[in-house]
Design a protein around this motif. Sequence first.
Motif, PDB file in Angstrom:
ATOM      1  N   GLY A  60       0.816  -1.207   0.000  1.00 20.60           N
ATOM      2  CA  GLY A  60       0.000   0.000   0.000  1.00 20.60           C
ATOM      3  C   GLY A  60       0.848   1.253   0.000  1.00 20.60           C
ATOM      4  O   GLY A  60       0.533   2.238  -0.674  1.00 20.60           O
ATOM      5  N   SER A 191      -2.976   5.711   8.004  1.00 19.50           N
ATOM      6  CA  SER A 191      -2.457   4.535   7.311  1.00 19.50           C
ATOM      7  C   SER A 191      -1.124   4.836   6.636  1.00 19.50           C
ATOM      8  O   SER A 191      -0.799   5.993   6.345  1.00 19.50           O
ATOM      9  CB  SER A 191      -3.461   4.046   6.261  1.00 19.50           C
ATOM     10  N   SER A 193      -0.321   4.095   3.633  1.00 20.76           N
ATOM     11  CA  SER A 193      -0.540   4.580   2.268  1.00 20.76           C
ATOM     12  C   SER A 193      -0.836   6.079   2.249  1.00 20.76           C
ATOM     13  O   SER A 193      -0.470   6.778   1.304  1.00 20.76           O
ATOM     14  CB  SER A 193      -1.685   3.815   1.603  1.00 20.76           C
ATOM     15  N   THR A 253      -4.833  -0.256  -0.792  1.00 26.53           N
ATOM     16  CA  THR A 253      -5.817   0.102   0.228  1.00 26.53           C
ATOM     17  C   THR A 253      -7.029   0.780  -0.393  1.00 26.53           C
ATOM     18  O   THR A 253      -7.010   1.193  -1.555  1.00 26.53           O
ATOM     19  CB  THR A 253      -5.186   1.051   1.259  1.00 26.53           C
TER      20      THR A 253
END
Length: 303
Positions: A60, A191, A193, A253
């Motif tokens: 990701g 996250s 990502s 993701t």
Amino acid sequence: LAVSIFFLVKSADFFTEYAEKIGKSFGMKQFIIGILIVSIGTSLPEFATSFVSAVQGEGGMAAGNVYGTVIVNILLGFGIAATLNKREIAFKSDMCYADMTIRVGGMFLSYFIFFDNALTRGESTILLLAFLIYINYVFSNHKKTQTSKEKRPPFKFINLMGTIVSLTILALASSYVVEAAIKVAELIGVSNSEIASSIIATGTSLPEITVAYIAARKGKFELLIGDIIGSNIFDIFVIPGTFGLLNASTTVTAELMTLTIPFCMASVIIYWVVSMDGKISRPEGAFMILMFVVYIGKLFSFF
């Protein structure tokens, strides 16, 4: 994270400089040096960080860095160059139509490839073959732009050593960028990502943004266009194609599929529309910067 990004960008800068000198010593044409060394050289930070991320199982983060970088290159690279430059960015309106077609096609191809949250070796091969077709087009289309009678500078061993050392530092710095980014993401509760699509993408795009700004100040608008377009095509095709071919992690993701990749596609189309008249004005540059602010706001749910 800031320190490792600094070393990442500087090592890529030195690598490009030394590699360019080696290219000249072997009699390479200036255009070939630009398309093979300058454009790809400025993409080395995102290539290194994405590759390390994928190998470490952070697919990701790898994908986020790739498509986040394309957004930064277009919206901030062109936006800053156009907004801060005293004169309007102007170029031949037809000079990048084929490149733009390849870029738009590459973005839609990437979206459909990642739609099933997987990147097979067959799909990776298609991406890499598409890049080779693009390079072949560039060479055949521009092979008569320069003569090969330019005086060759002598080959120097220091340039070879500089290339090797800078590439080594680049590899080490990219590893630290990934490690630090993961920890930052954990600390602020977002996250990996998201960090890759914003902070890392902006940091690794500094070479392209710098080249774009300097080229605009010097009136070398075709160099500006070529560097960013070439870098984006390298990012879209070569980076995911490489780690997919090596069977590295390719987890994508929800944020990437619903925001980053669609916004990346939109950024490419925005540039295409803006550049149709062969120029990028200050208001258009300011609009690009505003769109980047919108992207960051949406990414971190500010609004």
